[in-house]
Scaffold this motif. Sequence first.
Motif, PDB file in Angstrom:
ATOM      1  N   PRO A  79      -8.049   0.066   5.870  1.00  0.00           N
ATOM      2  CA  PRO A  79      -8.610   0.428   7.185  1.00  0.00           C
ATOM      3  C   PRO A  79      -9.804  -0.475   7.514  1.00  0.00           C
ATOM      4  CG  PRO A  79      -8.269   2.380   5.811  1.00  0.00           C
ATOM      5  CD  PRO A  79      -8.045   1.187   4.920  1.00  0.00           C
ATOM      6  N   PRO A  80     -10.065  -0.704   8.795  1.00  0.00           N
ATOM      7  CA  PRO A  80     -11.153  -1.617   9.191  1.00  0.00           C
ATOM      8  C   PRO A  80     -12.502  -1.257   8.575  1.00  0.00           C
ATOM      9  CG  PRO A  80      -9.802  -1.064  11.083  1.00  0.00           C
ATOM     10  CD  PRO A  80      -9.319  -0.194   9.959  1.00  0.00           C
ATOM     11  N   GLU A  81     -12.818   0.056   8.520  1.00  0.00           N
ATOM     12  CA  GLU A  81     -14.123   0.438   7.975  1.00  0.00           C
ATOM     13  C   GLU A  81     -14.227   0.135   6.480  1.00  0.00           C
ATOM     14  OE1 GLU A  81     -11.504   4.139   8.038  1.00  0.00           O
ATOM     15  OE2 GLU A  81     -11.953   2.433   9.352  1.00  0.00           O
ATOM     16  N   VAL A  82     -13.102   0.210   5.769  1.00  0.00           N
ATOM     17  CA  VAL A  82     -13.100  -0.129   4.334  1.00  0.00           C
ATOM     18  C   VAL A  82     -13.260  -1.644   4.156  1.00  0.00           C
ATOM     19  CG1 VAL A  82     -11.726  -0.121   2.210  1.00  0.00           C
ATOM     20  CG2 VAL A  82     -11.739   1.900   3.705  1.00  0.00           C
ATOM     21  N   ARG A  83     -12.570  -2.413   4.985  1.00  0.00           N
ATOM     22  CA  ARG A  83     -12.711  -3.875   4.912  1.00  0.00           C
ATOM     23  C   ARG A  83     -14.161  -4.295   5.172  1.00  0.00           C
ATOM     24  NH1 ARG A  83      -7.826  -3.940   8.124  1.00  0.00           N
ATOM     25  NH2 ARG A  83      -9.017  -4.721   9.923  1.00  0.00           N
ATOM     26  N   ALA A  84     -14.792  -3.641   6.157  1.00  0.00           N
ATOM     27  CA  ALA A  84     -16.178  -3.977   6.485  1.00  0.00           C
ATOM     28  C   ALA A  84     -17.109  -3.617   5.330  1.00  0.00           C
ATOM     29  CB  ALA A  84     -16.604  -3.240   7.760  1.00  0.00           C
ATOM     30  N   ARG A  85     -16.928  -2.433   4.775  1.00  0.00           N
ATOM     31  CA  ARG A  85     -17.808  -1.985   3.686  1.00  0.00           C
ATOM     32  C   ARG A  85     -17.638  -2.871   2.458  1.00  0.00           C
ATOM     33  NH1 ARG A  85     -17.886   2.728  -0.018  1.00  0.00           N
ATOM     34  NH2 ARG A  85     -20.044   3.441  -0.175  1.00  0.00           N
ATOM     35  N   MET A  86     -16.421  -3.310   2.201  1.00  0.00           N
ATOM     36  CA  MET A  86     -16.165  -4.171   1.052  1.00  0.00           C
ATOM     37  C   MET A  86     -16.845  -5.537   1.236  1.00  0.00           C
ATOM     38  SD  MET A  86     -12.445  -4.864  -0.759  1.00  0.00           S
ATOM     39  CE  MET A  86     -11.903  -3.271  -0.163  1.00  0.00           C
ATOM     40  N   GLY A  87     -16.758  -6.078   2.444  1.00  0.00           N
ATOM     41  CA  GLY A  87     -17.415  -7.346   2.707  1.00  0.00           C
ATOM     42  C   GLY A  87     -18.919  -7.241   2.568  1.00  0.00           C
ATOM     43  N   LEU A  88     -19.492  -6.134   3.080  1.00  0.00           N
ATOM     44  CA  LEU A  88     -20.931  -5.911   2.956  1.00  0.00           C
ATOM     45  C   LEU A  88     -21.335  -5.770   1.499  1.00  0.00           C
ATOM     46  CD1 LEU A  88     -23.703  -5.337   4.208  1.00  0.00           C
ATOM     47  CD2 LEU A  88     -23.008  -2.931   4.462  1.00  0.00           C
ATOM     48  N   TRP A  89     -20.522  -5.056   0.718  1.00  0.00           N
ATOM     49  CA  TRP A  89     -20.808  -4.863  -0.707  1.00  0.00           C
ATOM     50  C   TRP A  89     -20.878  -6.217  -1.405  1.00  0.00           C
ATOM     51  CZ3 TRP A  89     -20.060   0.249  -3.263  1.00  0.00           C
ATOM     52  CH2 TRP A  89     -20.368   0.212  -4.629  1.00  0.00           C
ATOM     53  N   ARG A  90     -19.958  -7.104  -1.083  1.00  0.00           N
ATOM     54  CA  ARG A  90     -19.930  -8.403  -1.752  1.00  0.00           C
ATOM     55  C   ARG A  90     -21.143  -9.249  -1.386  1.00  0.00           C
ATOM     56  NH1 ARG A  90     -14.825 -12.481  -1.769  1.00  0.00           N
ATOM     57  NH2 ARG A  90     -15.815 -13.301   0.090  1.00  0.00           N
ATOM     58  N   VAL A  91     -21.530  -9.228  -0.104  1.00  0.00           N
ATOM     59  CA  VAL A  91     -22.717  -9.974   0.316  1.00  0.00           C
ATOM     60  C   VAL A  91     -23.960  -9.418  -0.374  1.00  0.00           C
ATOM     61  CG1 VAL A  91     -24.216 -10.505   2.278  1.00  0.00           C
ATOM     62  CG2 VAL A  91     -21.738 -10.630   2.542  1.00  0.00           C
ATOM     63  N   ALA A  92     -24.091  -8.091  -0.409  1.00  0.00           N
ATOM     64  CA  ALA A  92     -25.267  -7.465  -1.006  1.00  0.00           C
ATOM     65  C   ALA A  92     -25.331  -7.729  -2.505  1.00  0.00           C
ATOM     66  CB  ALA A  92     -25.252  -5.959  -0.731  1.00  0.00           C
ATOM     67  N   THR A  93     -24.184  -7.743  -3.182  1.00  0.00           N
ATOM     68  CA  THR A  93     -24.174  -8.027  -4.616  1.00  0.00           C
ATOM     69  C   THR A  93     -24.638  -9.450  -4.887  1.00  0.00           C
ATOM     70  OG1 THR A  93     -22.417  -6.430  -5.040  1.00  0.00           O
ATOM     71  CG2 THR A  93     -22.731  -8.159  -6.680  1.00  0.00           C
ATOM     72  N   ALA A  94     -24.174 -10.403  -4.068  1.00  0.00           N
ATOM     73  CA  ALA A  94     -24.611 -11.791  -4.230  1.00  0.00           C
ATOM     74  C   ALA A  94     -26.122 -11.894  -4.072  1.00  0.00           C
ATOM     75  CB  ALA A  94     -23.899 -12.684  -3.223  1.00  0.00           C
ATOM     76  N   MET A  95     -26.688 -11.146  -3.125  1.00  0.00           N
ATOM     77  CA  MET A  95     -28.141 -11.194  -2.927  1.00  0.00           C
ATOM     78  C   MET A  95     -28.881 -10.535  -4.089  1.00  0.00           C
ATOM     79  SD  MET A  95     -28.838 -10.836   1.135  1.00  0.00           S
ATOM     80  CE  MET A  95     -27.869 -11.773   2.333  1.00  0.00           C
ATOM     81  N   LYS A  96     -28.343  -9.447  -4.603  1.00  0.00           N
ATOM     82  CA  LYS A  96     -28.996  -8.772  -5.726  1.00  0.00           C
ATOM     83  C   LYS A  96     -28.994  -9.666  -6.964  1.00  0.00           C
ATOM     84  CE  LYS A  96     -30.910  -5.112  -7.664  1.00  0.00           C
ATOM     85  NZ  LYS A  96     -32.151  -4.488  -7.181  1.00  0.00           N
ATOM     86  N   ILE A  97     -27.877 -10.294  -7.249  1.00  0.00           N
ATOM     87  CA  ILE A  97     -27.820 -11.217  -8.393  1.00  0.00           C
ATOM     88  C   ILE A  97     -28.760 -12.396  -8.146  1.00  0.00           C
ATOM     89  CG2 ILE A  97     -26.344 -12.854  -9.629  1.00  0.00           C
ATOM     90  CD1 ILE A  97     -24.049 -10.864  -9.295  1.00  0.00           C
ATOM     91  N   GLY A  98     -28.820 -12.859  -6.892  1.00  0.00           N
ATOM     92  CA  GLY A  98     -29.722 -13.948  -6.564  1.00  0.00           C
ATOM     93  C   GLY A  98     -31.171 -13.593  -6.818  1.00  0.00           C
ATOM     94  N   LEU A  99     -31.595 -12.401  -6.441  1.00  0.00           N
ATOM     95  CA  LEU A  99     -33.001 -12.038  -6.651  1.00  0.00           C
ATOM     96  C   LEU A  99     -33.291 -11.810  -8.137  1.00  0.00           C
ATOM     97  CD1 LEU A  99     -33.957  -8.764  -7.135  1.00  0.00           C
ATOM     98  CD2 LEU A  99     -32.803  -8.559  -4.938  1.00  0.00           C
ATOM     99  N   GLN A 100     -32.291 -11.326  -8.897  1.00  0.00           N
ATOM    100  CA  GLN A 100     -32.490 -11.166 -10.331  1.00  0.00           C
ATOM    101  C   GLN A 100     -32.641 -12.531 -11.008  1.00  0.00           C
ATOM    102  OE1 GLN A 100     -28.963  -8.820 -11.013  1.00  0.00           O
ATOM    103  NE2 GLN A 100     -30.113  -6.907 -11.137  1.00  0.00           N
ATOM    104  N   PHE A 101     -31.790 -13.482 -10.610  1.00  0.00           N
ATOM    105  CA  PHE A 101     -31.913 -14.831 -11.150  1.00  0.00           C
ATOM    106  C   PHE A 101     -33.272 -15.424 -10.799  1.00  0.00           C
ATOM    107  CE2 PHE A 101     -31.699 -19.326  -9.901  1.00  0.00           C
ATOM    108  CZ  PHE A 101     -31.538 -19.904 -11.157  1.00  0.00           C
TER     109      PHE A 101
END
Length: 329
Positions: A79-101
Amino acid sequence: MTSAPETAADREHDRRVADRSAYEAVVERLSKASVDRHWEPYVDIPWDDEDFLVVQDDPRWELPEVDRLGGHPWYRAQPPEVRARMGLWRVATAMKIGLQFENLLKRGLLNYAYRLPNGSPEFRYVYHETIEEGHHGMMFQEFVNRTGLPIRGMPRHLSLIAQITPWIPLISTELFFVFVLGGEDPIDHIQRRTLRNGAVRHPLEESIMRIHVAEEARHISFARHYLRRRVPRMPRHRRFVLGLVSPVVLGIMVRIMLSPPGAMIKAFGIPDRVVRDVYTHNPAMVQEIRDSIGKTRELCAELGMANAVQRGVWRAMSIWDAPAGTARS
């Protein structure tokens, strides 16, 4: 009275002085650039503008079809809302790993700066970089907070192992700056390509990405110039060991930065077959991993850290690719 003829030692001394002067000019230029062109995350990003708000089901977070996961039939069937949430999750994870690094990076930079002598041009530059990385960390964490998602970042076991990183400069500053490039080059490669292709649809993500790319260009430049100056002066045995350890560090770092977040896979029930298709058994993903550290790999080869034995380690880490203009071996 005629002067004594110039000796080979005199010429070598003159060359070293010229090299040092050129290197210091680069460091001073980078420091000046940090003053002339920098950003404040809570001044230069309009976090609360209506168009910049983070909403989980915003369709602008959906992954485009050109994305490996975004173009997979399983993802497109959600569903569109799941696709959106998944994309947001991936962007946010990249940022979290970036700030940890970048947290590890800042602590390592300060350990490096602690022992620099008075008058060292590196001291001022390193503090500029530390301040900029601090701003990046605040910027990334603010974004993660606004998603409302349970983002963890690095897997716990990797996070624990990574705590040795800030102490690496006390052992080898050269290895530390290889580690720096191992974290910064892959993300820079992906972000530049993403911006170039116009694949970012949310203005908040685009603003953060553009700031990060602009300032990381200085950080990457310093690390490369530092290694170009230091590595050729290392004793041969130490340079050989550095050439063995570097591909291990780079191979681990690039996978931390580019691998799919396990928590996202679990949260959305992504089937194993999709993970294999998109990530673990996808030749395009393997090549992207190699490509994302291509500049660092070429630098290592340029500095004499890719002989036959050392190339074996690069291949074992599945990140070897012959530098441009050379035969594959």
